[in-house]
Design an enzyme around this catalytic site. Structure first.
Site, PDB file in Angstrom:
ATOM      1  N   LYS A 126       0.863  -1.188   0.000  1.00 21.63           N
ATOM      2  CA  LYS A 126       0.000   0.000   0.000  1.00 21.63           C
ATOM      3  C   LYS A 126       0.888   1.223   0.000  1.00 21.63           C
ATOM      4  O   LYS A 126       2.033   1.179   0.435  1.00 21.63           O
ATOM      5  CB  LYS A 126      -0.871   0.006   1.257  1.00 21.63           C
ATOM      6  CG  LYS A 126      -2.129   0.834   1.119  1.00 21.63           C
ATOM      7  CD  LYS A 126      -3.237   0.020   0.494  1.00 21.63           C
ATOM      8  CE  LYS A 126      -4.489   0.835   0.252  1.00 21.63           C
ATOM      9  NZ  LYS A 126      -5.633  -0.026  -0.059  1.00 21.63           N
ATOM     10  N   ASP A 166      -7.040   4.372  -4.391  1.00 21.46           N
ATOM     11  CA  ASP A 166      -7.684   4.236  -3.084  1.00 21.46           C
ATOM     12  C   ASP A 166      -8.304   5.626  -2.854  1.00 21.46           C
ATOM     13  O   ASP A 166      -8.517   6.375  -3.824  1.00 21.46           O
ATOM     14  CB  ASP A 166      -6.655   3.851  -1.999  1.00 21.46           C
ATOM     15  CG  ASP A 166      -7.310   3.333  -0.714  1.00 21.46           C
ATOM     16  OD1 ASP A 166      -7.670   2.158  -0.664  1.00 21.46           O
ATOM     17  OD2 ASP A 166      -7.495   4.121   0.235  1.00 21.46           O
TER      18      ASP A 166
HETATM   19  N1  GLU Z   1      -7.409   0.273  -2.729  1.00 20.32           N
HETATM   20  C1  GLU Z   1      -8.175  -0.902  -3.036  1.00 20.32           C
HETATM   21  C2  GLU Z   1      -8.174  -1.826  -1.847  1.00 20.32           C
HETATM   22  O1  GLU Z   1      -8.231  -1.362  -0.733  1.00 20.32           O
HETATM   23  C3  GLU Z   1      -7.778  -1.534  -4.368  1.00 20.32           C
HETATM   24  C4  GLU Z   1      -6.358  -1.922  -4.509  1.00 20.32           C
HETATM   25  C5  GLU Z   1      -5.968  -2.395  -5.905  1.00 20.32           C
HETATM   26  O2  GLU Z   1      -6.808  -2.442  -6.798  1.00 20.32           O
HETATM   27  O3  GLU Z   1      -4.796  -2.738  -6.053  1.00 20.32           O
HETATM   28  O4  GLU Z   1      -8.184  -3.026  -1.934  1.00 20.32           O
END
Ligand code: GLU
Length: 445
Positions: A126, A166
């Site tokens: 992340k 996100d």
């Molecule tokens: N931010 C999203 C999550 O919390 C998607 C992440 C992504 O598609 O890599 O899973």
């Protein structure tokens, strides 16, 4: 909690002071894992948990940029590459003033288990920045994204780490980030980012996937009690990408979504939220819910307050972490709630989760219920790898199968470990065992 796990947990907490959201996410997972360690002593011997809680790599960097008046600003950028046992690090980027290392680590930690549950070959990571996009022009957003990528590009790649969106990062930002990556590397490497535009390597259904997936997960939970979305009265928090598509899907399945929120308050619309208007106001105009209320007869806007004061049978928290506390949970339960599915990451506090579980409410934790977004990102990576693009119907079908699969795996794991109906236990153990097995198989890394 098991005393051996307690000792590991205490070390992790002491070693990462001040990162309260990370602590919360770690504690919640550890609380589920006692029975796993009784059956799998090799996980303790191999110090799997100690390794899992320490990110493989953490990158913190300076992001300087100029605003439209020529003033220089400096933000902080993050990418936490948490675990690559199952595939390249995968997870979104969050641009929000609340972002600091503790937030990125909680999100990255949850992402490991979420991604494992999807059954797709993706590790957990992340990133993000404390940059506040609110009120910034397109040109400012572009300059910020270009500066952010000017450092990030050296750490990512289709086989290494694949960021996506996100909070605060959507299609526009992914476009600017991708353009800068391509410019610096001189490579059209589609698989380096997901959430791309449909004409340049994106996947159909990716924008809808998190919200749709959350509702599909909730529908599967309801089915276990002989119920469905048809006729439910639904309360949603948030009004961004996840919320909008959750509302659309719930209403498609016959529910009436009567409320949603933003940081200034919430709207109540007893006739059911007009998704086209909500999308126009929030996604096209980047406006506020007061604009929705002004244009929608019969709806009303409540400034401040809590959307959880609105009565509903199903609650879908789709805003942000810790937005639903124990008091709000108790109020929802006394108002006739039957199910909760988390579209956001860790929106319910630990006391809210206890209230739901003690009341026998169906509760789908984010790492299972909102996995449809990242799962569809993995489908985007598949399409990129084969230079193909799939139809909406095919992609949505895959998403549905994946969500039903996650639901069934969580339910079966909860049964297997003596906690029937407990999706928190099912998701934590299901995700953990898969990653732990892969880590042991790959040796001491
Ligand atoms: N931010 C999203 C999550 O919390 C998607 C992440 C992504 O598609 O890599 O899973």
């Amino acid at each position: 909690m098991d005393s051996r796990l307690e000792a590991v947990r205490d070390t992790v907490l002491a070693r990462n002071p001040g990162e309260k959201e990370f602590h919360q996410a770690v504690i919640e997972v550890f609380e589920s894992l006692g029975p796993v360690h009784d059956r799998h002593p090799e996980f303790l011997e191999g110090a799997v948990l100690e390794r899992l809680c320490e990110p493989e790599r953490q990158i913190i960097f300076r992001v300087p940029w100029t605003d439209d008046a020529g003033r220089v600003h400096v933000n902080r950028g993050f990418r936490v590459e948490f675990n690559s046992a199952l595939g390249p690090y995968k997870g979104g980027l969050r641009f929000h003033p609340s972002v600091y290392l503790g937030i990125v680590k909680f999100l990255g930690f949850e992402q490991i288990f979420k991604n494992a549950l999807t059954g797709m070959p993706i590790g957990g990571g992340k990133g993000g920045s404390d940059f506040d996009p609110r009120g910034r022009s397109d040109a400012e957003i572009m300059r910020f994204c270009q500066s952010f990528m000017t450092e990030l590009y050296r750490h990512i790649g289709e086989y290494t780490d694949v960021p996506a969106g996100d909070i605060g990062v959507g299609g526009r930002e992914i476009g600017y980030l991708f353009g800068q990556y391509k410019r610096i590397t001189n490579r059209y490497e589609s698989g380096v980012l997901t959430g791309k535009g449909i004409s340049w390597g994106g996947s159909l259904v990716r924008p809808e996937a998190t919200g749709y997936g959350t509702v599909i997960f909730a529908q599967e939970m309801l089915k276990t009690r002989g119920q469905s979305f048809d006729g439910q009265r639904v309360v949603v928090s948030g009004s961004g990408n996840v919320a909008i598509h959750a509302i659309a899907k719930a209403q498609f399945l016959g529910a009436t979504v009567v409320a949603c929120s933003d940081s200034a308050g919430y709207i109540v619309d007893e006739a059911g939220i007009d998704v086209a208007l909500l999308s126009q106001v929030k996604e096209v105009e980047r406006g506020r819910l007061t604009d929705y209320a002004a244009r929608r007869p019969g709806s009303n806007h409540v400034a401040g307050g809590s959307v959880w004061d609105v009565t509903g049978t199903v609650a879908l928290p789709c805003a942000t972490q810790n937005e639903l506390d124990g008091d709000a949970a108790a109020k929802l339960v006394s108002n006739g709630l039957i199910a909760v599915a988390e579209g956001a990451n860790m929106p319910s506090t630990r006391s809210a989760v206890s209230v739901f579980q003690e009341a026998g409410i169906l509760f789908g934790p984010g790492k299972a219920a909102n996995a449809g977004g990242v799962a569809t990102s993995a489908l985007e990576m598949q399409q990129n790898a084969s230079r193909d693009s799939w139809s909406f119907e095919h992609t949505e079908q895959r998403l549905t199968e994946i969500m039903v699969g996650i639901h069934d795996r969580c339910a079966a794991t909860a049964d297997e470990y003596g906690a029937p109906g407990n999706y928190v236990v099912g998701a934590n153990i299901g995700g953990f065992v898969k990653v732990a097995d892969a880590m042991l198989a790959q040796g001491l890394i």
